[in-house]
Design a protein around this motif. Sequence first.
Motif, short mmCIF file in Angstrom:
data_model
loop_
_atom_site.label_atom_id
_atom_site.label_comp_id
_atom_site.label_asym_id
_atom_site.label_seq_id
_atom_site.Cartn_x
_atom_site.Cartn_y
_atom_site.Cartn_z
N ALA A 15 54.66 -0.79 10.52
CA ALA A 15 54.10 -0.78 11.87
C ALA A 15 53.08 0.35 12.02
O ALA A 15 52.01 0.18 12.62
CB ALA A 15 55.22 -0.63 12.89
N VAL A 16 53.42 1.52 11.46
CA VAL A 16 52.48 2.65 11.51
C VAL A 16 51.20 2.31 10.76
O VAL A 16 50.09 2.63 11.21
CB VAL A 16 53.14 3.92 10.92
CG1 VAL A 16 52.10 5.03 10.74
CG2 VAL A 16 54.28 4.39 11.79
N TYR A 17 51.37 1.67 9.59
CA TYR A 17 50.20 1.27 8.80
C TYR A 17 49.31 0.32 9.60
O TYR A 17 48.08 0.46 9.63
CB TYR A 17 50.66 0.60 7.51
CG TYR A 17 49.58 -0.17 6.81
CD1 TYR A 17 48.59 0.48 6.06
CD2 TYR A 17 49.53 -1.57 6.90
CE1 TYR A 17 47.58 -0.24 5.42
CE2 TYR A 17 48.53 -2.29 6.27
CZ TYR A 17 47.56 -1.62 5.53
OH TYR A 17 46.57 -2.34 4.91
N PRO A 33 39.13 -13.27 16.07
CA PRO A 33 40.41 -13.75 16.58
C PRO A 33 41.47 -12.64 16.54
O PRO A 33 41.51 -11.85 15.58
CB PRO A 33 40.78 -14.89 15.62
CG PRO A 33 39.47 -15.33 15.03
CD PRO A 33 38.64 -14.10 14.94
N PHE A 34 42.31 -12.59 17.54
CA PHE A 34 43.30 -11.50 17.66
C PHE A 34 44.21 -11.44 16.44
O PHE A 34 44.43 -10.37 15.86
CB PHE A 34 44.13 -11.69 18.93
CG PHE A 34 45.17 -10.63 19.13
CD1 PHE A 34 44.80 -9.34 19.49
CD2 PHE A 34 46.51 -10.91 18.95
CE1 PHE A 34 45.76 -8.34 19.66
CE2 PHE A 34 47.47 -9.93 19.13
CZ PHE A 34 47.09 -8.64 19.48
N LEU A 35 44.74 -12.60 15.99
CA LEU A 35 45.69 -12.61 14.87
C LEU A 35 45.03 -12.17 13.57
O LEU A 35 45.70 -11.63 12.69
CB LEU A 35 46.29 -14.00 14.70
CG LEU A 35 47.34 -14.42 15.73
CD1 LEU A 35 47.81 -15.84 15.44
CD2 LEU A 35 48.52 -13.45 15.71
N ALA A 36 43.72 -12.40 13.46
CA ALA A 36 43.02 -12.02 12.23
C ALA A 36 43.00 -10.52 12.02
O ALA A 36 42.75 -10.05 10.91
CB ALA A 36 41.60 -12.57 12.25
N ARG A 37 43.25 -9.74 13.06
CA ARG A 37 43.32 -8.28 12.92
C ARG A 37 44.55 -7.87 12.12
O ARG A 37 44.57 -6.81 11.47
CB ARG A 37 43.38 -7.60 14.28
CG ARG A 37 42.08 -7.67 15.07
CD ARG A 37 42.20 -6.91 16.38
NE ARG A 37 40.90 -6.85 17.03
CZ ARG A 37 40.00 -5.90 16.80
NH1 ARG A 37 40.30 -4.93 15.95
NH2 ARG A 37 38.85 -5.90 17.43
N PHE A 38 45.60 -8.68 12.16
CA PHE A 38 46.88 -8.30 11.59
C PHE A 38 47.17 -8.94 10.24
O PHE A 38 47.88 -8.36 9.43
CB PHE A 38 48.02 -8.67 12.56
CG PHE A 38 47.88 -8.05 13.92
CD1 PHE A 38 48.41 -6.79 14.16
CD2 PHE A 38 47.24 -8.72 14.94
CE1 PHE A 38 48.30 -6.20 15.41
CE2 PHE A 38 47.12 -8.14 16.20
CZ PHE A 38 47.64 -6.89 16.43
N TYR A 69 37.48 -11.99 10.20
CA TYR A 69 38.34 -13.17 10.03
C TYR A 69 39.59 -12.85 9.21
O TYR A 69 40.32 -13.75 8.79
CB TYR A 69 37.56 -14.35 9.42
CG TYR A 69 37.03 -14.15 8.02
CD1 TYR A 69 37.67 -14.74 6.94
CD2 TYR A 69 35.88 -13.41 7.77
CE1 TYR A 69 37.18 -14.59 5.65
CE2 TYR A 69 35.38 -13.26 6.49
CZ TYR A 69 36.04 -13.86 5.43
OH TYR A 69 35.54 -13.70 4.15
N GLY A 70 39.85 -11.57 9.00
CA GLY A 70 41.06 -11.08 8.35
C GLY A 70 41.14 -9.59 8.56
O GLY A 70 40.19 -8.96 9.04
#
Length: 504
Positions: A15-17, A33-38, A69-70
């Motif tokens: 989570a810290v990473y 896209p929001f999910l692509a950040r993670f 996109y990632g």
Amino acid sequence: MQIILLLGLVGVAYAVYLIKSIWFTPLRNVPGPFLARFTNIWYLFQVHSGHVERKNCELHETYGPVVRYGPNRYSFNSPEAIKTIYGHSTQFAKSSFYDAFMVPGRWNVFTERNIKFHASLRREYQATFSMSNLVNFEPYVDQCAKLFDQRLHEVSEAGVAIDMGHWLQCYALDVISQITFAERLGTLDSGEDIGGVMKSLEDSFYYGSTVGVYGSIHPYLFAFVSFLDRLSGSGNGQGIGYVIKIAQEKINAYKAKPAAIYQETEDGSEEFVSKFMKQNAANPERFTTNHILNGCAMNIGAGSDTTGISLSAVLYYLLKNPGCMGKLREEIFAFRKEGRLSESPTYKQSQDMPYLQAVLKEALRLHPAVGQPLERVVPEGGATIDGKYFAQGNIVGVSCWAAHRNKAVWGQDADEFKPDRWLITDTDKLSAMNRSWMPFGVGSRTCLGRHISMLEMCKLVPRIIRDFDFELVDGLGAEWKTTAYWFVKPSNFRVRVRTRSTIS
């Protein structure tokens, strides 16, 4: 309890990473896209859906010239990014995405990531694939074009609709086989997928485009899939491995022929395998038997889908734009009347036909074969791209589809099929368009077989437009369906064919 504590610590560390890499990176403001950040799972899902090229265009329409996109993947669509990432003097190596398109332990020109080794490999093949060598292959293309013409006459007489995308791939596959081994696979004889080569190619492109998102797992997954293949008893191999197997069988059969077959024919034609064998005989340490195999397998693996897709795009956009079809046909008939176009059109003749060349370029602009970003890794020291600094190790790339629809380059009509855009006299504008036109890639990794693909198109298109009328089964208003697994391939491209009663 200790295991739970350990898992908890691992979770906190991760989570810290994530927080650090997402919210405290200089690139945190790059939109996407929001999910692509993670996670890269977002990108994997888009690829699996079969329409990643459309999604990439939508992202750039929504967010602008730079899109995430990632977690460390960034897409661009500008001429400046193309030059920075793919220019001849740059040191952006291919990403691990390309590993999934190779058999582990085997090198090939397309997937090789080491810049220096790739350059040395490319030098060995460059002369054989050069523009000056094209004339050697014309007789082979003429044989297949004549047979394809015959098949279309038969379809016309039968009055049935056909999947033109499939038949154009049959043509392209037989041409590349004829050029490579002096022997067609035979797909034009019946329209059947001889030996399952087309199916194997489709499997390899799906595998490569999806597994490549997590390229590091490829060696393990490939070994597992190969184990299952052996367990099933089929023994044919999977995807690109099967293509390599077919290529080796063809090479062995060629070597078993009388030595006289290696000599050039009177018309100057000489197949790739013969040229490769001569290079091997002249310097076996420099041009090894692996060079022979990989050169031949590369032709079969990449030489049919690309050309078949491009030919389909040319015909599709001409049928969707009857005015353009009429204009091209007028040029063809005018050249024929003046004695400047043979019964079997030559490549040289096609180069003098400005509207034909404009049609080809425009079709490849709107529908380039490759649908995913051409990923590269930012080199040591980082790089500034489109005004943003990217640290080394980040993955960056340009999608041909997004670059070819950038309205800053192509204008507000970027989504429209307009061959006349290539016939303007504004040299600055033409130069800008050419710098952003990249259906065969760009820079030092440009497709080696691009001249062969253009040869096939330049010779076939004027021939079939002269001899036949075509009609979309679903009508002018319907859009065709495509699926993108690396290549953006049409599916069930239904067309009716009618032999023209008079040829002016």
